[in-house]
Structure formats: structure tokens, C-alpha cells
Design a protein around this motif. Sequence first.
Motif, mmCIF file in Angstrom:
data_model
loop_
_atom_site.group_PDB
_atom_site.id
_atom_site.type_symbol
_atom_site.label_atom_id
_atom_site.label_comp_id
_atom_site.label_asym_id
_atom_site.label_seq_id
_atom_site.Cartn_x
_atom_site.Cartn_y
_atom_site.Cartn_z
ATOM 1 N N TYR A 1 -4.952 1.823 6.694
ATOM 2 C CA TYR A 1 -4.123 2.590 7.127
ATOM 3 C C TYR A 1 -3.424 1.969 8.261
ATOM 4 O O TYR A 1 -2.014 2.256 8.468
ATOM 5 C CB TYR A 1 -4.957 3.833 7.591
ATOM 6 C CG TYR A 1 -5.463 4.944 6.678
ATOM 7 C CD1 TYR A 1 -4.427 5.841 6.207
ATOM 8 C CD2 TYR A 1 -6.902 5.143 6.596
ATOM 9 C CE1 TYR A 1 -4.782 6.682 5.184
ATOM 10 C CE2 TYR A 1 -7.078 6.104 5.703
ATOM 11 C CZ TYR A 1 -6.163 7.032 4.998
ATOM 12 O OH TYR A 1 -6.467 7.865 3.964
ATOM 13 N N ALA A 2 -3.998 1.196 8.996
ATOM 14 C CA ALA A 2 -3.387 0.488 10.081
ATOM 15 C C ALA A 2 -2.052 -0.485 9.580
ATOM 16 O O ALA A 2 -1.121 -0.578 10.399
ATOM 17 C CB ALA A 2 -4.365 -0.534 10.907
ATOM 18 N N ASP A 3 -2.345 -0.979 8.321
ATOM 19 C CA ASP A 3 -1.318 -1.684 7.679
ATOM 20 C C ASP A 3 -0.083 -1.249 7.491
ATOM 21 O O ASP A 3 1.053 -1.426 7.511
ATOM 22 C CB ASP A 3 -1.870 -2.755 6.652
ATOM 23 C CG ASP A 3 -2.771 -3.727 7.199
ATOM 24 O OD1 ASP A 3 -2.917 -3.960 8.414
ATOM 25 O OD2 ASP A 3 -3.376 -4.262 6.276
ATOM 26 N N ILE A 4 -0.333 0.099 6.774
ATOM 27 C CA ILE A 4 0.557 1.137 6.505
ATOM 28 C C ILE A 4 1.607 1.295 7.741
ATOM 29 O O ILE A 4 2.655 1.569 7.754
ATOM 30 C CB ILE A 4 0.383 2.340 5.674
ATOM 31 C CG1 ILE A 4 -0.539 2.013 4.481
ATOM 32 C CG2 ILE A 4 1.165 3.460 5.752
ATOM 33 C CD1 ILE A 4 -0.800 3.101 3.760
ATOM 34 N N LEU B 1 0.720 -1.188 0.006
ATOM 35 C CA LEU B 1 0.011 -0.016 -0.041
ATOM 36 C C LEU B 1 0.994 1.215 0.255
ATOM 37 O O LEU B 1 0.481 2.365 -0.391
ATOM 38 C CB LEU B 1 -0.859 -0.121 1.135
ATOM 39 C CG LEU B 1 -2.128 -1.219 1.245
ATOM 40 C CD1 LEU B 1 -2.596 -1.048 2.570
ATOM 41 C CD2 LEU B 1 -3.026 -0.929 0.206
ATOM 42 N N TYR B 2 1.800 1.193 0.703
ATOM 43 C CA TYR B 2 2.854 2.440 0.991
ATOM 44 C C TYR B 2 3.441 2.647 -0.608
ATOM 45 O O TYR B 2 3.608 3.657 -0.945
ATOM 46 C CB TYR B 2 4.189 2.120 1.799
ATOM 47 C CG TYR B 2 5.017 3.166 1.902
ATOM 48 C CD1 TYR B 2 4.948 4.158 2.443
ATOM 49 C CD2 TYR B 2 6.195 3.144 1.049
ATOM 50 C CE1 TYR B 2 5.794 5.358 2.723
ATOM 51 C CE2 TYR B 2 7.112 4.049 0.958
ATOM 52 C CZ TYR B 2 6.784 5.125 1.717
ATOM 53 O OH TYR B 2 7.597 6.199 1.892
ATOM 54 N N ALA B 3 3.672 1.695 -1.315
ATOM 55 C CA ALA B 3 4.543 1.962 -2.568
ATOM 56 C C ALA B 3 3.462 2.493 -3.620
ATOM 57 O O ALA B 3 3.906 3.154 -4.324
ATOM 58 C CB ALA B 3 4.989 0.451 -3.111
ATOM 59 N N SER B 4 1.963 2.208 -3.415
ATOM 60 C CA SER B 4 1.013 2.567 -4.359
ATOM 61 C C SER B 4 0.795 4.104 -3.851
ATOM 62 O O SER B 4 0.209 4.732 -4.746
ATOM 63 C CB SER B 4 0.009 1.771 -4.551
ATOM 64 O OG SER B 4 -0.744 1.407 -3.583
ATOM 65 N N SER B 5 0.577 4.402 -2.769
ATOM 66 C CA SER B 5 -0.050 5.615 -2.198
ATOM 67 C C SER B 5 0.812 6.476 -1.517
ATOM 68 O O SER B 5 0.431 7.677 -1.533
ATOM 69 C CB SER B 5 -1.186 4.995 -1.226
ATOM 70 O OG SER B 5 -2.171 4.403 -1.859
ATOM 71 N N PRO C 1 -3.524 9.729 1.767
ATOM 72 C CA PRO C 1 -2.733 10.361 0.932
ATOM 73 C C PRO C 1 -3.137 11.858 0.267
ATOM 74 O O PRO C 1 -4.185 12.292 0.454
ATOM 75 C CB PRO C 1 -2.503 9.554 -0.492
ATOM 76 C CG PRO C 1 -3.177 8.375 -0.020
ATOM 77 C CD PRO C 1 -3.985 8.716 1.061
ATOM 78 N N ALA C 2 -1.961 12.889 -0.187
ATOM 79 C CA ALA C 2 -2.502 14.187 -0.407
ATOM 80 C C ALA C 2 -3.354 14.249 -1.469
ATOM 81 O O ALA C 2 -4.208 15.052 -1.484
ATOM 82 C CB ALA C 2 -1.320 14.790 -0.899
ATOM 83 N N ASP C 3 -3.723 13.013 -2.636
ATOM 84 C CA ASP C 3 -4.439 13.306 -3.630
ATOM 85 C C ASP C 3 -5.961 12.763 -3.182
ATOM 86 O O ASP C 3 -6.780 13.037 -3.885
ATOM 87 C CB ASP C 3 -4.032 12.667 -4.785
ATOM 88 C CG ASP C 3 -3.749 11.119 -4.584
ATOM 89 O OD1 ASP C 3 -3.733 10.736 -3.471
ATOM 90 O OD2 ASP C 3 -3.625 10.591 -5.445
ATOM 91 N N ARG C 4 -6.059 12.105 -2.137
ATOM 92 C CA ARG C 4 -7.371 11.680 -1.516
ATOM 93 C C ARG C 4 -7.239 11.452 0.015
ATOM 94 O O ARG C 4 -7.341 10.218 0.461
ATOM 95 C CB ARG C 4 -7.736 10.361 -2.257
ATOM 96 C CG ARG C 4 -6.662 9.343 -2.498
ATOM 97 C CD ARG C 4 -6.986 8.310 -3.520
ATOM 98 N NE ARG C 4 -5.899 7.042 -3.322
ATOM 99 C CZ ARG C 4 -5.979 5.945 -2.648
ATOM 100 N NH1 ARG C 4 -7.024 5.723 -1.843
ATOM 101 N NH2 ARG C 4 -4.952 5.117 -2.786
ATOM 102 N N PRO C 5 -7.310 12.453 0.703
ATOM 103 C CA PRO C 5 -7.053 12.440 2.278
ATOM 104 C C PRO C 5 -8.197 11.668 2.800
ATOM 105 O O PRO C 5 -9.187 11.885 2.634
ATOM 106 C CB PRO C 5 -6.893 13.566 2.591
ATOM 107 C CG PRO C 5 -7.652 14.688 1.491
ATOM 108 C CD PRO C 5 -7.082 13.699 0.236
ATOM 109 N N GLY C 6 -7.735 10.895 3.698
ATOM 110 C CA GLY C 6 -8.608 9.595 4.464
ATOM 111 C C GLY C 6 -9.571 9.075 3.708
ATOM 112 O O GLY C 6 -10.639 8.520 4.272
ATOM 113 N N LYS C 7 -9.175 8.735 2.463
ATOM 114 C CA LYS C 7 -10.129 7.959 1.611
ATOM 115 C C LYS C 7 -9.956 6.360 1.576
ATOM 116 O O LYS C 7 -10.527 5.461 1.072
ATOM 117 C CB LYS C 7 -10.191 8.517 0.259
ATOM 118 C CG LYS C 7 -10.596 9.930 -0.058
ATOM 119 C CD LYS C 7 -12.000 10.210 0.605
ATOM 120 C CE LYS C 7 -12.448 11.453 0.311
ATOM 121 N NZ LYS C 7 -13.751 11.726 1.054
#
Length: 408
Positions: free
Chosen positions: A370-373, A310-314, A358-364
Motif C-alpha cells: 500500500y505504501a508503494d502504491i 501493483l497499481y496496474a494489477s490491483s 482493492p474493492a475485491d479484497r479490501p485491506g488484504k
Amino acid sequence: MNHPLNSIRAAGMLAACIALAPSPSHAAVKICTFPGSPSVALDRAVAQAVFARANIAATLVTHGIGEGDDDGVSLSELDKTLARDCDVIAGFPRSTVADASGGKMRFSRGYLRAGYVSVEAPGAVLQDAAKRTVAATYASPAQLIAVQQPDVTLDLENTSASTVEAVAKGRAQKAIVWYPAVVAYRMAHPEHSFDVALADSPYADWHLTFAFGDKAAALLPRIDDALTAMNNDGRLQALTKQWTLPAQTASVRSSAHYLDTASTASSARTGIMLADANAARMGRFIKVANEGGGEPPSFEQAQIAHGKTLYASSCAKCHGAQLQGVTAPALQGPSFAPAANSHLTVGGIFTYMATNMPADRPGKMKDQDYADIMAFLLNSNGYKAGATKLTADSARASTLPLNAGPGH
């Protein structure tokens, strides 16, 4: 994010190409700038002077780095730009928390220290709400610096110009902003003046450089020699004088101080609170202060792998594939998780991330994503996997100061 690598706008673009030092015998080196950066005029002027001093023919290509969006410009995009459209990028910002070291680029010595500052309008008459408001540019180092300030409401602006204007127009008592944005605003609005103090944060200190692609890398020593010579003879200082951080900022501390363990007792009572534009309307505040201790939250090995994906993509586009920082701060190492006396908690970081990234879709993203990241970030900073899954609730509730884990 209106950092110099972000919010790359069409406004301010000049002609498609501007000859700097034409030479009939050699193809000119193509130099890109970030057209929407507040420092673009300076970057062009320094590029013209430095390449001429090095006796290198050069052409400024204003369209080399096109329109950007608020989630930054990735290293791969920049590498492609240097392979396709230009040979050198002028005005590339580097810092100890985001040095873009994971790409193919090579960097000159810096030609300007251009840090983040706290600005206020002297003599401004403010309404009660504005007295507790700090403006910052959304998804930029300015926002991360502003988060560290006690008991304020955060006014998130989309551009650095509107961040400065929030102070100029009395909407905020102060703003955290990249200093070239203050210079550019004063150029456009000479009737305004500001008190300026250097922001006290590891995210504040940046230097403008030239970034070289493979095709022009052999020219780097000549440019460094030219920069050294221009520094020695005063020419570089003359070019950058208007953009140089005021001398008093070196000794003036802004209110963006870190919380250390000595301040734990008071922070446990008050916390550091902020609200973005949407959260303020909804009555949600985000606590990010170091509020105490506790055991590290447990996370599973499988979460690390999923979080890494997820980190790599977002996230990697701005924070770097190796968490080293690119256009956003590093998420690994002492600037993020110091050995001791962290000013942020695991719960604070998680809540900030789950609300603003992420900045382009915050909180989405999904709560569990998010927990896994967060599990991946903890593991990357020395924490070890356990037998219990990290959930959004357990991450959010953690009061553990984010110091480097025992593996570091």
C-alpha cells in the motif's frame, strides 16, 4: 460497487434479444446494457427511441455484458464485449473524474444527467445510532462522497437498492446514492418518499451516454444528430422525465461539503470520521480530513516503479491505466489533488486505501505494498522522490493536504 458499471446482476434481465427496429436489408446493430443498473429500463427505452429516430436497425442484447462483480468492469473487458458481443453500450456513465477515455470506445452526447444525491426520509423516527449514520454503496463514488461528511458513522451497503432501503427502514439518517437507484426504489416501493439533494462533490456528476465500439463508430454522428433532434422537440425530455434530477437539487446543497483551509482549525479538533461495517465493530475509525500541513512524506524512486506495477494489477481496472478514472474516480489531476485547498490529506487517502481497497479484497495487501502504491500516486501528482523510503506508518501519519505537487 453498485455504480452503473458495477454490480451487474442477472435480476432484471428480459429476453435474450428484443427487436428495436428490424430491417430486412441490413444486419441490426447490437446494443448491450448493464442488466443490473438501476437505469436499465430507461437505457433500453432511450436506445429504442434514438436508434429508431436515426433510422438504424438495432437489437438489444441483454446478455452482452454478463455478470459482474463488485470491483468493476475494466476498459479491456468492455472493449472485448464491443468487439465480440455487441456494437454499442447503452447507459454508459461518464463524468469529468471518470470518463473512460483510455479505451477504444467512442461516446455519444449525454442523454441524462444522473448524479449522486443525498436522500432522507421525511418524518422518519430514528434511533440515536441511526441519527449519526450515513449509508453509502461500498466501493462506489457514493462512499467517496460520504467520506467527506463530518462526524458520521458510515453504513456500507452492497447494492444501491439496499443503500436507499437503509434510509427507508430507518437504519440511517441519510444515504448517498446514485439518483436512478432512488427512482428504481420508488417504482418498486411507491409507499416511500424521500427528500433529495444533489451531493456537493466532484464525484457526484455523471451523464449517461451511448458507447460505440469500432464496428459501429461510423454511426455515432447519426446518433448524436438524433439525440439533438429529440432534445429540441421535447421527446428526449419526455422519455427521461421520471429519471431527471429534481429541479430543487440544483440549489440545495447536501452536507457533503469540502473542507478548505478556512476550516482547518475546526477539522483539527473534530476531524472527519467514518467507519465501515467491519471497522465499526472493531472500534476503528478512519480520519480523512484536511487537518493541517507538514512536509511531503519522502519516498524512494524504486517504490514508484513497484507501486506502478501493483497499481496496474490491483487498481487500474477501476481507476484506469492512466489514473484517469473508469468505474471509479480519477487518481490524478485536480479532482484528486487540486492546486490548493484540498479536502483530503495524504494520511487520510492512505488509510482509506489500505482499509477499503482493492474493492475485491479490501485491506488484504501488505502494508508496504500500500505504501508503494501511495508513492506512485504521489509521484503521479507532482511529488518528487527522495532518499527515504515511504512506510505505511509514515504515510498514515502524514497530515499534508493532498494538493498537486510542484511538478504539476
